[in-house]
Design a protein around this motif. Structure first.
Motif, short mmCIF file in Angstrom:
data_model
loop_
_atom_site.label_atom_id
_atom_site.label_comp_id
_atom_site.label_asym_id
_atom_site.label_seq_id
_atom_site.Cartn_x
_atom_site.Cartn_y
_atom_site.Cartn_z
N ALA A 48 40.65 35.38 44.89
CA ALA A 48 40.78 36.65 44.97
C ALA A 48 39.54 37.09 46.01
CB ALA A 48 40.73 37.65 43.55
N VAL A 49 40.22 38.13 46.98
CA VAL A 49 39.34 38.70 47.93
C VAL A 49 39.51 40.16 48.15
CG1 VAL A 49 38.49 38.22 50.34
CG2 VAL A 49 39.17 36.32 49.08
N PRO A 50 38.34 40.90 48.24
CA PRO A 50 38.74 42.31 48.57
C PRO A 50 39.74 42.55 50.00
CG PRO A 50 36.44 42.13 47.87
CD PRO A 50 37.08 40.76 48.02
N GLU A 51 40.38 43.40 49.82
CA GLU A 51 41.62 43.64 50.78
C GLU A 51 40.90 43.69 52.22
OE1 GLU A 51 45.31 46.41 52.02
OE2 GLU A 51 44.22 47.10 50.17
N ASP A 52 39.77 44.18 52.09
CA ASP A 52 39.00 44.41 53.66
C ASP A 52 38.75 42.96 54.31
OD1 ASP A 52 39.17 47.07 53.53
OD2 ASP A 52 37.09 47.54 52.92
N PHE A 53 38.13 42.28 53.38
CA PHE A 53 37.86 40.83 53.86
C PHE A 53 39.28 39.86 54.29
CE2 PHE A 53 33.81 41.91 51.61
CZ PHE A 53 32.82 41.58 52.83
N ALA A 54 40.34 40.37 53.18
CA ALA A 54 41.37 39.35 53.17
C ALA A 54 42.09 39.60 54.68
CB ALA A 54 42.21 40.07 52.12
N HIS A 73 42.45 43.73 45.95
CA HIS A 73 42.30 42.45 46.09
C HIS A 73 43.73 41.90 46.69
CE1 HIS A 73 38.89 43.18 43.31
NE2 HIS A 73 38.25 42.43 44.13
N TRP A 74 43.41 40.87 47.54
CA TRP A 74 44.61 39.71 47.75
C TRP A 74 44.11 38.40 47.06
CZ3 TRP A 74 46.05 39.85 53.60
CH2 TRP A 74 46.44 41.30 54.02
N TRP A 75 45.33 37.93 46.67
CA TRP A 75 44.99 36.58 45.81
C TRP A 75 45.89 35.54 46.52
CZ3 TRP A 75 42.47 36.85 40.98
CH2 TRP A 75 42.29 37.90 40.39
N TRP A 76 45.25 34.51 46.81
CA TRP A 76 45.73 33.33 47.62
C TRP A 76 46.07 32.22 46.48
CZ3 TRP A 76 42.65 36.21 50.83
CH2 TRP A 76 43.04 36.38 52.25
N PRO A 91 32.18 38.20 48.02
CA PRO A 91 32.80 38.83 46.78
C PRO A 91 34.00 38.19 46.37
CG PRO A 91 33.41 40.19 48.63
CD PRO A 91 32.83 38.90 49.13
N ALA A 92 34.21 36.86 46.66
CA ALA A 92 35.44 36.30 46.09
C ALA A 92 35.41 35.85 44.94
CB ALA A 92 35.69 34.90 47.12
N ARG A 93 36.58 35.92 44.12
CA ARG A 93 36.43 35.29 42.56
C ARG A 93 37.46 34.13 42.58
NH1 ARG A 93 37.86 40.06 38.64
NH2 ARG A 93 39.55 40.16 39.93
N TYR A 94 37.20 32.85 41.98
CA TYR A 94 37.94 31.89 41.84
C TYR A 94 38.57 31.82 40.39
CZ TYR A 94 39.95 27.00 42.03
OH TYR A 94 40.68 25.99 42.31
#
Length: 150
Positions: A48-54, A73-76, A91-94
């Motif tokens: 998961a990454v905040p939308e701006d970074f994504a 967030h966007w989730w890959w 700020p990513a979350r795995y």
């Protein structure tokens, strides 16, 4: 006398168990699904990454797999264990098992690739994230360098 068998636990098994430890929450996690017609032969985890970074990362990726969005967030989707030996920068979350913690509803699928597998390749995703966050990839740091905690 009977045969005694022993089972050896390898370090990667112990790391996997620790990562998948359940942390109680008031809202149960939502599992990101694999779209119909796709298979996940390597299992699924999510980044998961905040939308701006994504948004900044997308043009740096040679291939995007399934991407979900929940507004913030966007989730890959990535293959299981894509966090082994990688320090995904803040700020990513795995999340192991492609679980979205504390979700009130499932994120929406915003990108579905052609083909039968849902994965974004984890190394290009990691490098794109490092690039947009200004983080040096773990393997490029001098030995003994510790990443600052945020």
């Amino acid at each position: 006398m009977g045969v005694v068998t022993t089972r050896t636990m390898h370090l990667d098994s112990l790391v996997g168990l620790a990562r998948r430890r359940h942390v109680p929450s008031s809202v149960p996690p939502v599992r990101l699904g694999v779209p119909d017609g796709m298979t996940a032969p390597l299992g699924c985890d999510a980044v998961a990454v905040p939308e701006d970074f994504a948004r900044a990362m997308t043009r740096r990726l040679p291939r995007m797999g399934c991407v979900y969005a929940d507004g913030a967030h966007w989730w890959w989707l990535v293959p299981s264990d894509s966090d082994v030996a990688l320090e995904w920068p803040a700020p990513a979350r795995y999340t192991a098992g492609a679980l979205v913690p504390d979700a009130r509803r499932a994120p929406d699928l915003i990108h579905c690739p052609d083909g039968a597998v849902p994965y974004t390749p984890p190394i290009p995703l990691y490098l794109a994230l490092c690039r947009v966050t200004g983080t040096t990839p773990a393997w490029s740091r001098p030995a003994g360098t510790v990443r600052p905690q945020s």
